[in-house]
Write a protein that holds these residues in place. Structure first.
Motif, PDB file in Angstrom:
ATOM      1  N   THR A   9       0.831  -1.207   0.000  1.00 42.85           N
ATOM      2  CA  THR A   9       0.000   0.000   0.000  1.00 42.85           C
ATOM      3  C   THR A   9       0.860   1.249   0.000  1.00 42.85           C
ATOM      4  O   THR A   9       0.611   2.213  -0.744  1.00 42.85           O
ATOM      5  CB  THR A   9      -0.931  -0.013   1.219  1.00 42.85           C
ATOM      6  N   TYR A  44       2.488   1.743  -3.517  1.00 41.50           N
ATOM      7  CA  TYR A  44       1.616   2.352  -4.524  1.00 41.50           C
ATOM      8  C   TYR A  44       1.349   3.818  -4.200  1.00 41.50           C
ATOM      9  O   TYR A  44       1.200   4.646  -5.102  1.00 41.50           O
ATOM     10  CB  TYR A  44       0.304   1.585  -4.626  1.00 41.50           C
ATOM     11  N   ASP A  65      -5.217   4.464  -7.023  1.00 41.93           N
ATOM     12  CA  ASP A  65      -6.154   3.469  -7.534  1.00 41.93           C
ATOM     13  C   ASP A  65      -5.657   2.054  -7.258  1.00 41.93           C
ATOM     14  O   ASP A  65      -6.428   1.165  -6.876  1.00 41.93           O
ATOM     15  CB  ASP A  65      -6.370   3.677  -9.033  1.00 41.93           C
ATOM     16  N   LEU A  66      -4.339   1.820  -7.427  1.00 41.01           N
ATOM     17  CA  LEU A  66      -3.783   0.495  -7.139  1.00 41.01           C
ATOM     18  C   LEU A  66      -3.791   0.208  -5.647  1.00 41.01           C
ATOM     19  O   LEU A  66      -3.989  -0.941  -5.232  1.00 41.01           O
ATOM     20  CB  LEU A  66      -2.357   0.402  -7.691  1.00 41.01           C
ATOM     21  N   ARG A 104      -6.060   1.234  -3.562  1.00 38.36           N
ATOM     22  CA  ARG A 104      -7.438   0.848  -3.231  1.00 38.36           C
ATOM     23  C   ARG A 104      -7.725  -0.566  -3.710  1.00 38.36           C
ATOM     24  O   ARG A 104      -8.425  -1.331  -3.026  1.00 38.36           O
ATOM     25  CB  ARG A 104      -8.428   1.835  -3.854  1.00 38.36           C
ATOM     26  N   GLN A 105      -7.204  -0.927  -4.861  1.00 35.11           N
ATOM     27  CA  GLN A 105      -7.419  -2.285  -5.359  1.00 35.11           C
ATOM     28  C   GLN A 105      -6.819  -3.322  -4.422  1.00 35.11           C
ATOM     29  O   GLN A 105      -7.379  -4.403  -4.250  1.00 35.11           O
ATOM     30  CB  GLN A 105      -6.817  -2.428  -6.755  1.00 35.11           C
ATOM     31  N   GLN A 121      -9.264  -3.903  -1.628  1.00 29.64           N
ATOM     32  CA  GLN A 121     -10.422  -4.650  -2.111  1.00 29.64           C
ATOM     33  C   GLN A 121     -10.082  -6.110  -2.368  1.00 29.64           C
ATOM     34  O   GLN A 121     -10.831  -7.021  -2.007  1.00 29.64           O
ATOM     35  CB  GLN A 121     -10.963  -3.992  -3.378  1.00 29.64           C
ATOM     36  N   ARG A 122      -8.915  -6.343  -2.987  1.00 32.25           N
ATOM     37  CA  ARG A 122      -8.531  -7.727  -3.306  1.00 32.25           C
ATOM     38  C   ARG A 122      -8.215  -8.515  -2.042  1.00 32.25           C
ATOM     39  O   ARG A 122      -8.471  -9.719  -1.973  1.00 32.25           O
ATOM     40  CB  ARG A 122      -7.338  -7.714  -4.263  1.00 32.25           C
ATOM     41  N   THR A 134     -11.538  -9.486  -0.668  1.00 29.33           N
ATOM     42  CA  THR A 134     -12.118 -10.558  -1.481  1.00 29.33           C
ATOM     43  C   THR A 134     -11.445 -11.894  -1.184  1.00 29.33           C
ATOM     44  O   THR A 134     -12.112 -12.927  -1.028  1.00 29.33           O
ATOM     45  CB  THR A 134     -11.985 -10.218  -2.975  1.00 29.33           C
ATOM     46  N   TYR A 145      -5.703 -15.817  -7.388  1.00 27.71           N
ATOM     47  CA  TYR A 145      -6.177 -14.449  -7.155  1.00 27.71           C
ATOM     48  C   TYR A 145      -5.261 -13.794  -6.138  1.00 27.71           C
ATOM     49  O   TYR A 145      -5.411 -13.957  -4.923  1.00 27.71           O
ATOM     50  CB  TYR A 145      -7.625 -14.476  -6.654  1.00 27.71           C
ATOM     51  N   HIS A 171      -1.958  -8.395  -5.021  1.00 25.16           N
ATOM     52  CA  HIS A 171      -1.322  -7.312  -5.771  1.00 25.16           C
ATOM     53  C   HIS A 171      -1.955  -7.192  -7.159  1.00 25.16           C
ATOM     54  O   HIS A 171      -2.000  -8.174  -7.903  1.00 25.16           O
ATOM     55  CB  HIS A 171       0.169  -7.570  -5.918  1.00 25.16           C
ATOM     56  N   PRO A 172      -2.426  -6.017  -7.551  1.00 34.47           N
ATOM     57  CA  PRO A 172      -2.991  -5.851  -8.893  1.00 34.47           C
ATOM     58  C   PRO A 172      -1.933  -5.768  -9.983  1.00 34.47           C
ATOM     59  O   PRO A 172      -2.263  -5.827 -11.162  1.00 34.47           O
ATOM     60  CB  PRO A 172      -3.769  -4.531  -8.787  1.00 34.47           C
TER      61      PRO A 172
END
Length: 375
Positions: A223, A226, A233-234, A236-237, A240-241, A244, A323, A326-327
């Motif tokens: 975090t 990024y 945006d990354l 926040r992803q 979220q990931r 999930t 999954y 990390h985006p």
């Protein structure tokens, strides 16, 4: 006499009209076949590997134009024989590249697991003259690592080692010597030092498993990484990931574990149930008699629950492995780090960094030492 003259003239005319073997046109000699070029004498293991450095990179050698395949093959063979490179591959995976320039070839090859991309091009010379070549070595970011050229049959020269040059003692300058350049103003010097300090505090480094910020480097999480890149945006992803992954993984784990436990329990109970009483079969609507203790779940239902629970646990493992939180992929992290550091130096008004080589630990998926550098 007149008859004799007429006979001699007729004989001479007949002789001149006949073709003479000496005067007949000789067939043109056939052109000699072009001799095959021995590129192994040009690309020797010592001469080729001397330009690699000490990092043992993975290298792809590509024939950049028609007729350069033998030269590229000799270049690859010399690298492999030298044992100073990692994995050496050819350009078959890239398809046809004859119509592409070097930049397009590098863009197509940089997705492969290589650190250096060598493009070999051969140029034919005048008849009777050996062909020439140009071999350009690039990094995956498109920067030129080495440029080689030469002639077929002539061994590739090794780079000359640096020579020490003795500097004579300084002598007093004569009175009429040219004036020295003015020293850097104190304000400019302080501004440059402040920019260098700010860059040292904000620069990014490390590897995907051990990200660092500053010099020598403070460990940071994804975090923070990024956020330092300015990619909220990354960041926040990632949150979220992570949620999930936790929700799906925990749900599949609890549900699969519960079904697995229930199925195993009733399989054991049904398998060890004691028999008692007579069995009246289908004529026993009140089920007054039975041959076995009956449980709420039969053997087939218990087996089905066991299978469903095991499948859910396996699915949980597959989901968590595929999954990721990390985006951004592992291979994209070095490019993001380099881009951030370049933009930061440009923003602070500092010149580009010089070539550097760094050995750092790597923790996470694979533990060990990682050699990173800029060329």
């Amino acid at each position: 006499m007149t008859a004799l003259r007429i006979s001699l003239a007729a004989a001479l005319s007949t002789a001149l009209a006949l073709p003479s073997p000496a005067l007949a046109a000789a067939p043109a000699p056939a052109a000699p076949a072009a001799a095959a070029v021995d590129w192994s004498a040009t690309f020797t293991p010592t001469g080729v590997s001397a330009h690699l450095g000490d990092a043992k990179p993975n290298v792809i050698v590509i024939a950049g134009n028609p007729g350069s395949q033998p030269a590229a093959a000799a270049f690859r063979a010399a690298l492999t024989t030298s044992r100073r490179a990692g994995v050496v591959i050819d350009g078959q995976a890239l398809g046809a590249v004859d119509s592409l320039d070097d930049r397009a070839i590098v863009d197509r090859a940089k997705v492969l697991p290589v650190q250096q991309i060598v493009v070999v091009r051969v140029f034919e010379s005048s008849p009777g003259t050996a062909p020439t070549f140009i071999a350009m070595g690039y990094g995956t970011d498109g920067s030129v690592a080495v440029a080689l050229s030469g002639t077929a049959g002539v061994p590739l020269p090794e780079p000359e080692p640096p020579t020490e040059v003795s500097v004579p003692d300084a002598t007093p300058e004569p009175a009429d010597a040219a004036p020295k350049e003015p020293e850097e103003p104190e304000e400019v010097k302080q501004a440059r030092e402040q920019a260098e300090k700010e860059y040292a505090d904000k620069r990014l480094g490390g590897t995907w498993g051990a990200l660092r910020r500053g010099t020598p480097g403070t460990p940071i999480g994804p975090t923070e990484f990024y956020a330092a890149l300015g990619r909220d945006d990354l960041a926040r992803q990632i949150d979220q990931r992570k949620k999930t992954r936790l929700g799906v993984g925990l749900g599949l784990g609890i549900a699969g574990g519960g079904l697995l436990a229930v199925g195993v329990t009733f399989l054991i109970l049904n398998g060890t149930a004691a028999k008692y009483g007579p069995d009246f079969g289908p004529d026993d609507p009140l089920r007054a008699g039975t041959d076995r203790v009956r449980y709420p779940l039969s053997m087939p239902v218990s087996g089905a629950l066991l299978g469903v629970g095991a499948a859910m646990l396996i699915g949980m493992g597959v989901f968590l492995g595929v999954y990721k939180a990390h985006p951004v992929g592992r291979r994209e992290a070095p490019g993001l780090i380099d881009s951030h550091n370049r933009e930061l130096r440009k923003k602070l008004g500092l010149p580009p960094e010089q070539a550097s080589l760094r050995l750092s630990p790597s923790l996470g998926v694979s533990n060990g030492l990682v050699l990173t550098g800029r060329f």
